[in-house]
Write an enzyme that holds these catalytic residues in place. Structure first.
Site, PDB file in Angstrom:
ATOM      1  N   GLU A 391      -2.767   6.510   5.350  1.00 39.75           N
ATOM      2  CA  GLU A 391      -3.952   5.661   5.543  1.00 39.75           C
ATOM      3  C   GLU A 391      -4.388   5.075   4.218  1.00 39.75           C
ATOM      4  O   GLU A 391      -4.837   3.934   4.127  1.00 39.75           O
ATOM      5  CB  GLU A 391      -5.081   6.489   6.167  1.00 39.75           C
ATOM      6  CG  GLU A 391      -6.316   5.681   6.568  1.00 39.75           C
ATOM      7  CD  GLU A 391      -7.382   5.583   5.486  1.00 39.75           C
ATOM      8  OE1 GLU A 391      -8.394   4.901   5.724  1.00 39.75           O
ATOM      9  OE2 GLU A 391      -7.219   6.175   4.394  1.00 39.75           O
ATOM     10  N   GLU A 392      -4.266   5.893   3.150  1.00 41.44           N
ATOM     11  CA  GLU A 392      -4.772   5.469   1.846  1.00 41.44           C
ATOM     12  C   GLU A 392      -4.007   4.271   1.285  1.00 41.44           C
ATOM     13  O   GLU A 392      -4.476   3.593   0.385  1.00 41.44           O
ATOM     14  CB  GLU A 392      -4.738   6.645   0.854  1.00 41.44           C
ATOM     15  CG  GLU A 392      -5.610   7.835   1.257  1.00 41.44           C
ATOM     16  CD  GLU A 392      -7.107   7.537   1.249  1.00 41.44           C
ATOM     17  OE1 GLU A 392      -7.501   6.365   1.085  1.00 41.44           O
ATOM     18  OE2 GLU A 392      -7.880   8.494   1.427  1.00 41.44           O
ATOM     19  N   HIS A 505     -12.045   9.774  -3.864  1.00 44.44           N
ATOM     20  CA  HIS A 505     -10.712   9.437  -4.396  1.00 44.44           C
ATOM     21  C   HIS A 505     -10.453   9.943  -5.822  1.00 44.44           C
ATOM     22  O   HIS A 505      -9.569   9.437  -6.512  1.00 44.44           O
ATOM     23  CB  HIS A 505     -10.454   7.926  -4.322  1.00 44.44           C
ATOM     24  CG  HIS A 505     -10.252   7.425  -2.924  1.00 44.44           C
ATOM     25  ND1 HIS A 505      -9.914   6.126  -2.631  1.00 44.44           N
ATOM     26  CD2 HIS A 505     -10.333   8.049  -1.721  1.00 44.44           C
ATOM     27  CE1 HIS A 505      -9.803   5.978  -1.309  1.00 44.44           C
ATOM     28  NE2 HIS A 505     -10.068   7.126  -0.737  1.00 44.44           N
TER      29      HIS A 505
END
Ligand code: ZN
Length: 699
Positions: A391-392, A505
């Protein structure tokens, strides 16, 4: 400052977990008495069963179990396309399998991007020494170095300049002061309404040589916010619009379609601490007044220079396998209707918040559903638990899967329920397509608030949002709901506790941070899991789907009213007015029919085919908002009510209309007005399509 002691909930058996076991045993006895294992509950008793099932589901919660899942998921950083990443995939798969659930995986071959080397040094004055600046977080062994995925490699030596949030109006403000960023290293703070990729794209358009993006904050100032900077869409760049299956068609790296997804100038995240050392050294024009209010850094002047930065970044794009993991609970009466619960699994670092708090919730849902299955529960419709990869890197795992399964999703998926950063801190937040609003309100009334005794989640949520329910909409392209809503038109929900968490993050997004700051007792995890599970039980179990399109009609009316304040007198909103009227009346009719059938259902006299016919219309209506041609310039995005627009701060709905209002360069005013009118007609036609899907009548 001494760190606070870390909560050790997961490592020793708590009285609470013992209590839960006792409770489950009591329930088992209760269930055996009242609900002998009948494989097909009669439809007359199924609504009553559901409320028992809800009680069972809620009472099977365990904060210590969720905490132990989170601990296991976050032992190592687990970036997509790496060995630890696939180890976590196996962990999730084994968890599902060990619960006796039917599992499978879907693997895709996709283009990811990894760092090789980076360095940054500064000459703070002309002829002064070169000072090397820190690009790593302290004690972050095994964590991928800070970088922007898909940034090109490059080496730049140039003067530094500060461009606030890097928005168009920030560059205009600089221009007004005579500051030209061309050829400079632009330093930008994170926090405007634009995504990382757009920030880099704007800087590139203004001629910057490189971009450094830092996160402001009073705490965790040594953290670097990783992230991707791909543009123009989501999913694997080598397979735009179709799934990247092994042996399938892929574009070459030099293909024009592929190249346009990548930035042309290198970029990199900075910590607030390093950004401060650069920004406080700048000379030149003073920082504009309107930037100062929210500015935490010690920046007084915008530059350019005298500080010269020497920045190099070397990265590699790599084809790698990614893996989505699924658990399937087959429906007993309508196995070909699907309710999907999804969460991504890959993380930039340890990812305790992002996304493992959601993964821990997903694992706990699986555990609690398997408890229910053991007690004889069978959902009416099929439930799929989805654990997405990559997803990142731009929602790649979910997007490839949606592309591969588009037709089945469009015709058989009832709803998609997404949870990404499930717990970031206090406060409940939820976004949805509006036909799910009433269900959300109903369900949140049944879940205990994690932060106040004796209050429902709903009460605290409504109190916190000043008396309104404050449900957000899904126009953002920032988690895995995006392909489901914006490409496939599947009714969707996304929810989380807390927002804007400071370690986003960074290497500090760890189990310890979660246990110390975001959810010491894991009660917020329990609350999110409760809402998520109850939503699924209703959508998979209610004989008549719990959709309410009256809420959608009201929302569209609201959008039209907001739009009327923004567009020129010469533009006619009449097509919208008429289509919304038509939609509202179809919604009212469908709602009346739902109520009638629900009432008859309690008397046990509704034919399955009749329920199915209404449910299909309720399910199909959302697809009416899709348009085969998609949004102009971003055709992959098909939804004309929710989707990305370049003008998101003013209008976060009707993205096509929103973009036409902004206008593109080189367009005359007459052309701009014509394009707004055309986009209004397109939306009006989409709303009419949705209305006729809801009534099911031919013209
Ligand atoms: Zn995430």
């Amino acid at each position: 400052m001494m760190p606070k002691p870390v909560n050790v909930l997961a490592t020793k058996p708590s009285p609470l977990s013992t209590m839960v076991v006792v409770l489950i045993l009591c329930i088992l006895g209760f269930y055996a008495l009242h609900f002998p294992h009948s494989s097909t509950p009669s439809s007359s008793s199924s609504s009553q069963n559901l409320s028992q099932v809800e009680k069972l589901f809620l009472s099977a919660s365990s904060n210590s179990t969720i905490s132990s899942y989170l601990r296991a998921l976050t032992l190592h950083p687990h970036l997509a396309g790496t060995k630890p990443g696939s180890d976590v995939a196996s962990y999730v798969l084994n968890h599902f399998t060990s619960l006796g659930l039917k599992t499978h995986t879907a693997t895709y071959t996709t283009l990811l991007s990894f760092p090789v080397h980076s360095s940054l040094s500064a000459h703070f004055s002309e002829g002064g020494p070169s000072v090397s600046l820190r690009l790593t977080e302290p004690a972050a062994a095994g964590v991928v170095q800070a970088y922007h995925a898909y940034s090109p490699s490059g080496a730049v030596q140039a003067r530094a300049v500060f461009a606030n949030y890097g928005r168009e109006r920030d560059y205009r403000a600089l221009g007004a002061m005579g500051v030209n960023v061309s050829g400079c290293v632009v330093v930008v703070r994170k926090g405007g309404e634009m995504g990382r990729g757009t920030v880099v794209e704007r800087a590139e358009a203004h001629g910057a040589a490189a971009v450094l993006v830092y996160g402001e904050g009073d705490t965790w100032r040594k953290g670097f916010e990783r992230g991707h900077v791909m543009r123009g869409g989501i999913g694997d760049p080598l397979t735009p619009g179709w799934a990247g299956v092994e042996g399938g068609e892929t574009l070459g790296l030099e293909d024009r379609e592929v190249l346009k997804r990548f930035p042309k100038i290198p970029s990199m995240p900075l910590s607030a601490e390093v950004a401060d050392s650069i920004l406080s050294s700048l000379g030149g024009a003073p920082v504009p007044l309107q930037w100062r209010g929210t500015l935490r850094s010690k920046v007084r002047h915008v530059g350019p220079g005298p500080t010269i930065l020497n920045f190099t970044y070397q990265g590699e794009k790599k084809v790698a396998n990614i893996e989505n993991v699924f658990a399937v609970i087959k429906g007993s009466e309508e196995p070909d209707r699907y309710v999907l619960l999804g969460n991504h699994r890959d993380a930039w670092t340890y990812g305790a918040v992002d996304p493992s708090s959601g993964t821990a919730a997903l694992l706990d849902i699986a555990r609690r559903f398997s408890v229910l299955l053991g007690l004889g529960w069978k959902p009416r419709r099929t439930i799929i638990l989805c654990s997405w990869d990559a997803e990142e890197f731009g929602m790649i795992g979910s997007t490839e899967w949606v592309e591969q399964n588009l037709l089945n999703l469009a015709s058989k998926a009832v709803a998609y329920l997404n949870v990404d950063c499930a717990v970031q801190g206090p406060g409940f937040f939820v976004g949805s397509t509006p036909q799910l609003d009433s269900l959300i309100l109903e369900v949140t009334k049944k879940v205990k608030d994690p932060d106040s005794e004796g209050v429902s989640l709903y009460e605290n949520w409504v109190a916190a949002s000043a008396g309104s329910n404050n449900i957000q909409r899904l126009s953002g392209v920032d988690s895995d709901f995006a392909p489901f809503v914006q490409h496939a038109g599947v009714p969707s929900i996304d929810m989380y506790y807390g927002r804007d968490f400071p370690v986003y993050h960074t290497a500090f997004d760890s189990y310890n941070w979660m246990a110390e700051y975001a959810d010491p007792f894991f009660h917020r995890h329990v609350a999110v899991t409760g809402v998520w599970g109850l939503l699924a039980l209703h959508l998979a179990g209610d004989p008549i789907l719990p959709f309410n399109y009256v809420s959608y009609a009201n929302e569209l009316q609201l959008y039209k009213n907001m739009l009327s304040n923004l567009v020129d007198q010469k533009i006619s909103l009449h097509p919208l007015t008429l289509s919304i009227e038509e939609f509202a009346s179809a919604a009212k009719e469908a709602d009346d029919e739902s109520k009638k059938l629900r009432l008859q259902e309690t008397e046990g006299c509704v034919l399955d085919i009749k329920k199915r016919a209404l449910n299909d219309r309720l399910m199909l209506a959302e697809k009416g908002f899709l348009d085969a041609d998609g949004l102009q310039g971003k055709q992959w995005f098909k939804h004309l009510v929710y989707g990305p627009s370049s003008n998101n701060e003013r209008l976060n709905f009707f993205p096509g209309i929103s973009d036409s209002i902004t206008g593109s360069t080189g367009v005359t005013e007459t052309e701009r007005l014509a394009s707004i009118q055309h986009e209004i007609w397109r939306v009006a036609r989409a709303i009419r399509r949705a209305a006729s899907a809801l009534t099911g009548e031919f013209t």
